[in-house]
Design a protein around this motif. Structure first.
Motif, short mmCIF file in Angstrom:
data_model
loop_
_atom_site.label_atom_id
_atom_site.label_comp_id
_atom_site.label_asym_id
_atom_site.label_seq_id
_atom_site.Cartn_x
_atom_site.Cartn_y
_atom_site.Cartn_z
N VAL A 78 0.85 -1.19 0.00
CA VAL A 78 0.00 0.00 0.00
C VAL A 78 0.88 1.24 0.00
CG1 VAL A 78 -1.62 1.39 1.37
CG2 VAL A 78 -1.96 -1.08 1.16
N PHE A 121 -3.11 6.44 -4.83
CA PHE A 121 -3.23 5.19 -4.08
C PHE A 121 -2.78 4.05 -4.98
CE2 PHE A 121 -6.58 1.94 -2.41
CZ PHE A 121 -5.57 1.20 -1.81
N CYS A 175 -10.88 -0.91 -1.83
CA CYS A 175 -11.42 -0.65 -3.19
C CYS A 175 -12.94 -0.71 -3.22
CB CYS A 175 -10.82 -1.60 -4.21
SG CYS A 175 -9.05 -1.43 -4.42
N VAL A 187 -4.69 -5.56 8.23
CA VAL A 187 -5.08 -4.23 8.69
C VAL A 187 -6.36 -4.36 9.48
CG1 VAL A 187 -5.69 -1.87 8.03
CG2 VAL A 187 -4.01 -3.15 6.67
N LEU A 190 -2.00 0.02 -4.90
CA LEU A 190 -2.24 -1.21 -4.16
C LEU A 190 -1.61 -2.36 -4.91
CD1 LEU A 190 -3.61 -2.86 -1.92
CD2 LEU A 190 -5.68 -2.93 -3.34
N LEU A 211 -9.12 1.59 1.19
CA LEU A 211 -8.10 0.54 1.13
C LEU A 211 -8.65 -0.72 0.47
CD1 LEU A 211 -6.39 0.76 4.66
CD2 LEU A 211 -5.23 0.94 2.44
N ARG A 230 -10.16 -5.99 -6.04
CA ARG A 230 -10.75 -6.29 -4.74
C ARG A 230 -10.91 -7.80 -4.56
NH1 ARG A 230 -14.81 -3.02 -5.29
NH2 ARG A 230 -16.38 -4.50 -5.99
N MET A 242 -0.13 5.28 -0.18
CA MET A 242 -1.09 6.37 -0.29
C MET A 242 -0.40 7.70 -0.05
SD MET A 242 -4.51 5.12 1.76
CE MET A 242 -5.80 4.21 0.92
N LEU A 289 -8.44 -7.10 5.38
CA LEU A 289 -8.93 -5.91 6.09
C LEU A 289 -10.01 -6.34 7.07
CD1 LEU A 289 -9.29 -3.43 3.08
CD2 LEU A 289 -7.30 -3.80 4.56
N LEU A 325 -11.45 5.20 5.49
CA LEU A 325 -10.12 4.77 5.05
C LEU A 325 -10.13 3.29 4.70
CD1 LEU A 325 -7.14 5.29 4.56
CD2 LEU A 325 -6.73 4.98 7.02
N LEU A 326 -10.80 2.48 5.50
CA LEU A 326 -10.85 1.03 5.24
C LEU A 326 -11.57 0.76 3.91
CD1 LEU A 326 -9.82 -1.40 6.96
CD2 LEU A 326 -12.23 -1.85 7.46
N ILE A 342 -7.74 -8.78 -2.00
CA ILE A 342 -8.17 -8.39 -0.66
C ILE A 342 -9.19 -9.36 -0.09
CG2 ILE A 342 -9.22 -6.53 0.72
CD1 ILE A 342 -8.45 -4.65 -1.64
#
Length: 220
Positions: free
Chosen positions: A3, A63, A54, A195, A65, A52, A82, A5, A163, A48-49, A86
């Motif tokens: 990541v 950003f 997407c 995270v 990733l 992160l 995504r 940002m 996440l 923010l999550l 993720i």
């Protein structure tokens, strides 16, 4: 970096209703790192999550990733990143009530490009200690078991990053500790970036690094 940002801003509403949810966020995360993000309600953690993960797009900033420039991606391209990069674990589990544990864990693979072993869902359910519960629906599982199913679902596609949004928020202390132990173990085994957004300082203490948000900015 998985990541990267820089100067991320996210704004909702206009005029008197305008809210700056994120105001110039910089964030770098290494592969395999365990990050905890804490802050009061309204501090910008969930926004923010979502960026992160997407699930949402920043209004300003850059950003990257896992090498992808997320800000330049189309909606369908964001969905692909995504799905392939993720995994998500939510406070409320978000399991489908009409499907059993095995079906819930298998669900992300229905949208995955490329071949995936048909035994993979059973393997991850065994790893989280639920092989004997694969035919049980969410209503037949305890809260801790439901969260372990959710963890298995997040990991079945072998994501680069997981996440977690308040993953112990609906659990008692013992179940919450077991879930955190499991997440930590799986992160070490798979070298998955983790995270966690949390209000709980006990959860945050387990992380490699703790970041505090206040009014959309990092609180030094």
């Amino acid at each position: 970096m998985i990541v990267q940002m820089q100067n991320i801003r996210r704004i909702f509403g206009e005029g008197a209703a305008r809210v700056v949810a994120l105001d110039g966020i910089d964030l770098s995360i290494d592969p395999g790192e365990f990050i905890a993000i804490i802050g009061a309600s309204g501090s910008g953690k969930s926004t923010l999550l979502q960026i992160l993960g997407c699930l949402d797009r920043a209004d300003e900033g850059s950003f990257f990733l896992d090498g992808s420039d997320v800000q330049s991606l189309s909606g369908s391209e964001m969905a692909r990143v995504r799905n392939e990069t993720i995994g998500f674990v939510f406070q409320s589990f978000h399991l489908l009530g009409d499907r059993d544990a095995l079906e819930n864990v298998s669900l992300p693979l229905e949208y995955r490009r490329g071949a995936v072993s048909s035994t993979r869902p059973r393997e991850v359910l065994e790893r989280v200690g639920l092989l004997d519960r694969i035919t049980h629906r969410p209503s037949q599982l305890s809260a801790g078991e439901r969260q372990r199913v959710a963890i298995a679902r997040a990991l079945v596609k072998e994501p680069r990053m997981v996440l977690c949004d308040e993953p112990t928020g609906n659990l008692d202390s013992d179940s919450g500790d077991q879930v955190l132990d499991l997440l930590s173990e799986l992160r070490d085994e798979l070298n998955t970036t983790l995270v966690i957004v949390t209000h709980d300082p006990q959860v945050a203490r387990r992380a490699d690094r703790v970041l505090t948000l206040k009014d959309g900015r990092w609180d030094a």
